[in-house]
Design an enzyme around this catalytic site. Structure first.
Site, PDB file in Angstrom:
ATOM      1  N   ASP A 583       0.784  -1.229   0.000  1.00 30.59           N
ATOM      2  CA  ASP A 583       0.000   0.000   0.000  1.00 30.59           C
ATOM      3  C   ASP A 583       0.824   1.291   0.000  1.00 30.59           C
ATOM      4  O   ASP A 583       1.285   1.737  -1.027  1.00 30.59           O
ATOM      5  CB  ASP A 583      -0.990  -0.014   1.171  1.00 30.59           C
ATOM      6  CG  ASP A 583      -2.009  -1.132   1.036  1.00 30.59           C
ATOM      7  OD1 ASP A 583      -1.780  -2.043   0.225  1.00 30.59           O
ATOM      8  OD2 ASP A 583      -3.024  -1.116   1.731  1.00 30.59           O
ATOM      9  N   GLU A 815      -4.359  -6.833  13.172  1.00 29.55           N
ATOM     10  CA  GLU A 815      -3.850  -6.631  11.820  1.00 29.55           C
ATOM     11  C   GLU A 815      -2.374  -6.246  11.830  1.00 29.55           C
ATOM     12  O   GLU A 815      -1.590  -6.695  11.008  1.00 29.55           O
ATOM     13  CB  GLU A 815      -4.665  -5.539  11.130  1.00 29.55           C
ATOM     14  CG  GLU A 815      -4.254  -5.246   9.703  1.00 29.55           C
ATOM     15  CD  GLU A 815      -5.080  -4.130   9.080  1.00 29.55           C
ATOM     16  OE1 GLU A 815      -5.044  -3.980   7.851  1.00 29.55           O
ATOM     17  OE2 GLU A 815      -5.773  -3.400   9.823  1.00 29.55           O
TER      18      GLU A 815
END
Length: 848
Positions: A583, A815
């Site tokens: 990302d 996460e």
């Protein structure tokens, strides 16, 4: 291929003109016509008007004939991007039919809800659970997994992926348990029967208030195909009967849904008819609100739409209580066996079955993941939860992905998009509340666990993904199939771009399988089936590899770059590289075709080397083996790798591109065309970019180390170990941070609304890969063997301690983890690739 066709046409035309004597000598025709010139003139003069009219009509007919051949009214040819690869489907293999297919027919394949059951078929019969939770003396509906519900903990503590699972859901005032079990009995329909036991207990230190003493559960059954359901006698107050609902389907025959509970006296119900069930909780809440306003109690209306396709049953009782809900298929035979099957799945008999399944799970876990006694009991608990949530989070989805067509105008697609063909996907998911859908690059990490537990489930999942490949060899990086999945996705992420890829991590799992095959670690039947699978998968893997090798290739031989970066953005500090999976990890400041991404180069080496290994295993033609061997050799060329990507000053590997460090986000007033200008965070470039190595150290800098392209006796290996263990760069007491503290982008926002994601936080899948390679180098002869072993032991210990500690405090795997204090961050219940901590505990590392 088009060039070849045109060449063939030219050859045929030349041949015809040579063999036809009239065409070869056109003057001969002219001479022959001159001998008949006078008669032709006489006829022509007599019938001039007729011939002109006839000619016009003939011309019109000819034009019409040609138009008929061309058929302009015919729909335009299907775009290549939505044309499936013309190859046999993996899911048509015999190993995925018969008993295997039926054994996986029913399952908890709705990961986006707290508890849901469906079949692996489009237009399934589905079931699920809702309940009213209490917070600050107010009721809230629970159904779809979401952080805003603020459950203290939820998730599968054990699940075998096939026919058993146990889940704990801890509310503010009570704790629910859902235990699921499947059974195949004589007389049951396709897929067999299933049962769920719901238990409700009051949490300790709950205030003694009346509203907290009663639990309101809502169990529902729905037909996605819209077929009507029949109310059972249990809800119609016929004494002694347990049937809640019944119906019939072509796949499973007649069916019945039963409720057994000594604690529940009455059941209320409501029926609905709606094309989708993702908004079901809203319908139930609206029904309850009407009842509460009119009658002053939380009770469904005991009414239904005509021919309802959804039936919701309210089960209310004083806490504590339990209820067994049993689904029976193939109930058309009116004999006692139906009652026997139902009784076997309730009460003490069901308790015994649950106990047996739990014992089987524990024993298989111990055998599949060998954990040292030195770890203690807590890591074992976390490991089981990691595996249980991974398997319990497997979902089945059906629908069509939305694909962009940036350069093609298509009818009825003003947004230049088109739908992929209708497809099914059986897959694990990264996170039930945030990402309950398929992600291609996550799935490779998921399969590193799943194949070790159940190789057939793993092959089934990989096969589903590969069958989604189009004719160009592209697979969508994110699969959003069906209304339920779509309801959880922001609009800007729905569209998939066929120019963009995702790391081919499925090769991580496939490489493991190949290695274990060579070492004869599988039973004979499994080994044969894996080989058959690889043989059929080869054409798809080859197409996938060639898609990467052509569309993502850089300007220089052996270089690659991720496509999809925004070259015109004015709002991103560093244009994101979503296709890389990393990302906002900082790349070249100005995206261009001159870029070289070191991580993609290493992924391509893994893919080429894996393809060569598969070709060798299957004893394929030597030319095929040579093709992949040559590519792998080129990409493992250490001198070439260093020439392209090595920053010799610190022994780190870097991307290359058009870059400047003089970039910042500043507040500016932006004219919007209205009377009110807007203040926005705008990217400002203070220095002209130049082609250079991108000076950011982080996970990308370690990819040649991760994929073991550095010789064990190279001094660069020592530099990589220095990079890993340096507390001022990547090392923390909780794991390796994603970006160096020395980077100008460290923990910097990428936009006004995007906090740092891969710019410092600790991510477990990359730590797993790094730990794997540390373990590898600690086993390899060389001058840095002992150093690698020391770093390996410390990093492994830090990761396990922090993840287990967070789970103990919060009840979740996360996460990512904060690099300063190790606190879990981002999405909770992220038991996708974070579950690779189990592999770290078991020292079960991927093969390269």
């Amino acid at each position: 291929m088009a060039g070849t066709s045109r060449g063939s046409t030219r050859s045929r035309a030349s041949k015809s003109s040579t063999e036809n004597p009239q065409i070869r000598n056109p003057n001969r025709i002219l001479r022959k016509d001159k001998t008949r010139n006078n008669s032709l003139i006489r006829i022509f003069s007599v019938n001039l008007k007729f011939l002109i009219g006839f000619g016009i009509i003939a011309f019109a007919i000819a034009i019409l004939f040609i138009c008929t051949l061309i058929n302009p009214m015919e729909k335009p040819q299907k775009p290549r991007v939505i044309t499936p690869l013309p190859a046999p489907k993996l899911m048509d293999l015999p190993m995925f039919q018969g008993a295997h297919r039926e054994s996986l027919y029913w399952g908890t394949y709705r990961p986006q809800v707290y508890f849901g059951v469906r079949a692996r078929t489009p237009q399934s019969l589905v079931a699920g659970l809702m309940w009213l939770g209490v917070k600050n003396e107010r009721y809230f509906m629970r159904h779809v997994c979401q952080d805003s519900d603020e459950l203290k903990q939820y998730g599968w503590t054990s699940h075998n992926g096939r026919d058993y699972g146990h889940q704990v859901l801890s509310e503010q005032t009570m704790t629910l348990t859902t235990s699921f079990l499947k059974s195949k009995d004589h007389g049951s329909g396709y897929g067999g029967d299933w049962a769920v036991r719901i238990g409700v207990q009051s949490n300790e230190s709950v205030p003694d208030e009346e509203m907290l003493k009663t639990a309101h559960l809502f169990f529902y059954v729905a037909d996605e195909g819209g077929k009507s359901l029949t109310l059972g006698s249990r809800v119609l107050d016929i004494h002694g009967d347990s049937i809640l609902a019944s119906g019939s389907r072509s796949d499973i025959g007649d069916w019945q849904l039963h409720l057994f509970s000594e604690d529940v006296s009455g059941v209320h119900y409501s029926g609905f008819k709606t094309p989708h069930i993702h908004n079901l909780s809203d319908l139930v809440q609206a029904n309850l609100a009407v009842q509460a306003r009119q009658f002053g109690h939380l009770q469904l209306s005991d009414s239904s739409d005509d021919s309802p396709s959804i039936l919701v049953f309210q089960i209310s009782a004083r806490i504590p209580f339990k209820a067994d809900i049993v689904f029976l298929s193939g109930t058309s035979t009116r004999d006692s066996r139906v009652e026997e099957r139902a009784s076997r799945l309730t009460g003490t008999s069901l308790t015994s079955l649950f106990s047996e399944k739990q014992k089987e799970f524990d024993n298989k876990f111990k055998k599949s993941f060998i954990l040292s006694d030195e770890l203690g009991l807590e890591p074992v608990t976390v490991g089981k939860a990691a595996l249980g949530n991974m398997l319990g989070g497997i979902g089945y989805f059906f629908g069509q992905s939305k694909i962009s067509l940036p350069s093609i105008s298509t009818p009825n697609a003003g947004d230049n998009s088109v739908l992929y063909w209708p497809a099914e996907l059986y897959t694990a998911v990264p996170s039930r509340p945030f990402f309950p859908r398929g992600f291609l690059w996550d799935e490779g990490f998921h399969q590193l666990l799943i194949w070790r537990w159940d190789v057939y489930i793993s092959l089934d999942i990989i096969g589903h993904w590969l069958d989604l490949m189009n004719i160009d060899g592209w697979i969508p990086r994110e699969l959003i199939l069906g209304a339920e999945a779509l309801s959880k996705v922001p609009e800007e992420f729905v569209l998939q771009h066929p120019t963009n890829g995702n790391p081919p991590t499925l090769f991580l799992a496939l490489r493991d399988l190949i290695s274990k095959l060579k070492k004869e670690k599988f039973a004979a039947t499994e080994a044969r089936d894996i080989s058959v699978f690889l043989d059929r998968a080869f054409v798809r893997l080859e197409a996938w590899f060639k898609w990467f090798n052509t569309t993502q290739a850089g300007k220089e031989m052996g270089s690659y770059y991720w496509h999809g970066r925004d070259t015109a953005t004015i709002r991103e500090l560093n244009p994101k590289t979503l296709s890389s999976g990393l990302d906002d990890y900082p790349r070249a400041s100005h995206p261009s075709e001159d870029e070289r991404h070191v991580d993609l180069r290493c992924w391509m080496h893994l893919a080429a080397d894996s393809m060569h290994s598969i070709a060798e295993l299957l004893k394929m033609d030597k030319d095929i083996k040579k093709e992949y061997s040559s590519t792998a050799k080129l990409l493992s060329d250490f001198k070439l790798l260093n020439k392209m990507h090595l920053d010799t000053a610190n022994g780190a590997y870097c991307d290359y591109g058009n870059h400047t460090e003089k970039v910042q986000l500043t507040w500016k007033i932006v004219e919007t065309g209205s009377n009110y200008p807007r203040r926005e965070f705008i990217r400002e470039v203070l220095e002209k970019p130049v082609l250079q190595l991108v000076p950011h150290l982080g996970y990308v800098s370690l990819f040649p180390f991760i994929l073991r392209l550095i010789p064990p006796d190279s001094q660069i290996l020592e530099s990589q170990l220095d990079l890993i263990s340096n507390k001022s760069i990547l090392w923390t007491d909780f794991g390796l941070r994603s970006l160096s503290k020395t980077s100008s982008m460290y923990m910097k926002r990428n936009t006004e609304h995007d906090p740092p994601y891969w710019r410092g936080p600790i991510w477990i899948p990359l730590n797993y890969l790094i730990v794997s390679s540390l373990h590898h180098y600690s086993q390899e002869p060389g001058p840095y063997r002992e150093r690698a072993k020391t770093v390996y032991n410390e990093l492994r210990s830090n990761l396990i301690r922090n993840i287990v500690g967070n789970y103990k405090r919060t009840g979740y795997l996360w996460e990512q983890y904060d690099p300063k204090k190790g606190k879990g961050k981002g999405a909770r219940l992220f038991t996708g690739w974070t579950a690779t901590v189990l592999l770290i505990m078991a020292e079960a590392y991927h093969e390269v």
